[in-house]
Design a protein around this motif. Structure first.
Motif, PDB file in Angstrom:
ATOM      1  N   ALA A 195      11.697   3.509  -6.486  1.00 23.37           N
ATOM      2  CA  ALA A 195      11.116   2.245  -6.948  1.00 23.37           C
ATOM      3  C   ALA A 195      10.423   1.581  -5.764  1.00 23.37           C
ATOM      4  O   ALA A 195      10.877   1.714  -4.628  1.00 23.37           O
ATOM      5  CB  ALA A 195      12.205   1.331  -7.497  1.00 23.37           C
ATOM      6  N   PRO A 196       9.313   0.865  -6.009  1.00 21.55           N
ATOM      7  CA  PRO A 196       8.623   0.220  -4.892  1.00 21.55           C
ATOM      8  C   PRO A 196       9.486  -0.858  -4.254  1.00 21.55           C
ATOM      9  O   PRO A 196      10.354  -1.431  -4.915  1.00 21.55           O
ATOM     10  CB  PRO A 196       7.370  -0.380  -5.535  1.00 21.55           C
ATOM     11  N   THR A 241       0.822  -1.205   0.000  1.00 19.35           N
ATOM     12  CA  THR A 241       0.000   0.000   0.000  1.00 19.35           C
ATOM     13  C   THR A 241       0.857   1.256   0.000  1.00 19.35           C
ATOM     14  O   THR A 241       2.039   1.225   0.339  1.00 19.35           O
ATOM     15  CB  THR A 241      -0.971   0.025   1.193  1.00 19.35           C
ATOM     16  N   TYR A 242       0.223   2.355  -0.374  1.00 16.18           N
ATOM     17  CA  TYR A 242       0.896   3.642  -0.520  1.00 16.18           C
ATOM     18  C   TYR A 242       0.091   4.710   0.204  1.00 16.18           C
ATOM     19  O   TYR A 242      -1.131   4.614   0.299  1.00 16.18           O
ATOM     20  CB  TYR A 242       1.005   4.003  -2.005  1.00 16.18           C
ATOM     21  N   PHE A 243       0.779   5.747   0.695  1.00 18.70           N
ATOM     22  CA  PHE A 243       0.092   6.797   1.445  1.00 18.70           C
ATOM     23  C   PHE A 243      -0.623   7.752   0.497  1.00 18.70           C
ATOM     24  O   PHE A 243      -0.024   8.339  -0.392  1.00 18.70           O
ATOM     25  CB  PHE A 243       1.076   7.569   2.326  1.00 18.70           C
ATOM     26  N   HIS A 244      -1.934   7.892   0.705  1.00 19.05           N
ATOM     27  CA  HIS A 244      -2.768   8.810  -0.077  1.00 19.05           C
ATOM     28  C   HIS A 244      -2.949  10.068   0.764  1.00 19.05           C
ATOM     29  O   HIS A 244      -3.657  10.051   1.769  1.00 19.05           O
ATOM     30  CB  HIS A 244      -4.113   8.148  -0.348  1.00 19.05           C
ATOM     31  N   PRO A 280       3.295  -4.054  -5.455  1.00 20.06           N
ATOM     32  CA  PRO A 280       2.799  -3.690  -6.772  1.00 20.06           C
ATOM     33  C   PRO A 280       3.260  -2.277  -7.134  1.00 20.06           C
ATOM     34  O   PRO A 280       3.420  -1.437  -6.253  1.00 20.06           O
ATOM     35  CB  PRO A 280       1.270  -3.741  -6.602  1.00 20.06           C
ATOM     36  N   PRO A 281       3.511  -2.043  -8.423  1.00 22.95           N
ATOM     37  CA  PRO A 281       3.946  -0.701  -8.827  1.00 22.95           C
ATOM     38  C   PRO A 281       2.816   0.314  -8.712  1.00 22.95           C
ATOM     39  O   PRO A 281       1.638  -0.040  -8.734  1.00 22.95           O
ATOM     40  CB  PRO A 281       4.359  -0.892 -10.279  1.00 22.95           C
ATOM     41  N   PRO A 338      -2.438   0.594  -4.849  1.00 20.14           N
ATOM     42  CA  PRO A 338      -1.958   1.453  -5.938  1.00 20.14           C
ATOM     43  C   PRO A 338      -3.074   2.012  -6.822  1.00 20.14           C
ATOM     44  O   PRO A 338      -3.022   3.175  -7.216  1.00 20.14           O
ATOM     45  CB  PRO A 338      -1.033   0.542  -6.741  1.00 20.14           C
ATOM     46  N   TYR A 339      -4.087   1.223  -7.119  1.00 24.23           N
ATOM     47  CA  TYR A 339      -5.151   1.693  -8.014  1.00 24.23           C
ATOM     48  C   TYR A 339      -6.027   2.768  -7.366  1.00 24.23           C
ATOM     49  O   TYR A 339      -6.827   3.418  -8.035  1.00 24.23           O
ATOM     50  CB  TYR A 339      -6.021   0.518  -8.505  1.00 24.23           C
TER      51      TYR A 339
END
Length: 71
Positions: A60-61, A34-37, A66-67, A46-47
């Motif tokens: 780079a992740p 997961t990524y910080f929104h 996932p990218p 990611p989506y």
């Protein structure tokens, strides 16, 4: 009282930070994949990242993640 605002890490979209009650920076890592929104103040898949979001140059992740969706 601590500032509860979560702030994106400028160099790594899988990390974020906030200040504690004494003004010290506390760093956090999103869960695997997961990524910080910054607008939602949460770690997301990611989506779910904002349309047009791009990762910092040269980033780079982590291996196995996932990218990010690129604009």
């Amino acid at each position: 009282m601590a500032d509860e605002t979560l702030n994106p890490n400028e160099d790594d979209p899988t990390r974020f930070w906030r200040l504690d009650g004494d003004g010290n920076r506390l760093d956090f890592q999103c869960g695997r994949g997961t990524y910080f929104h910054p607008e939602l103040q949460a770690c997301v898949h990611p989506y779910q990242m904002p349309s047009g979001y791009t990762a910092p140059e040269g980033w780079a992740p982590p291996e196995g993640w996932p990218p990010l969706r690129e604009a």
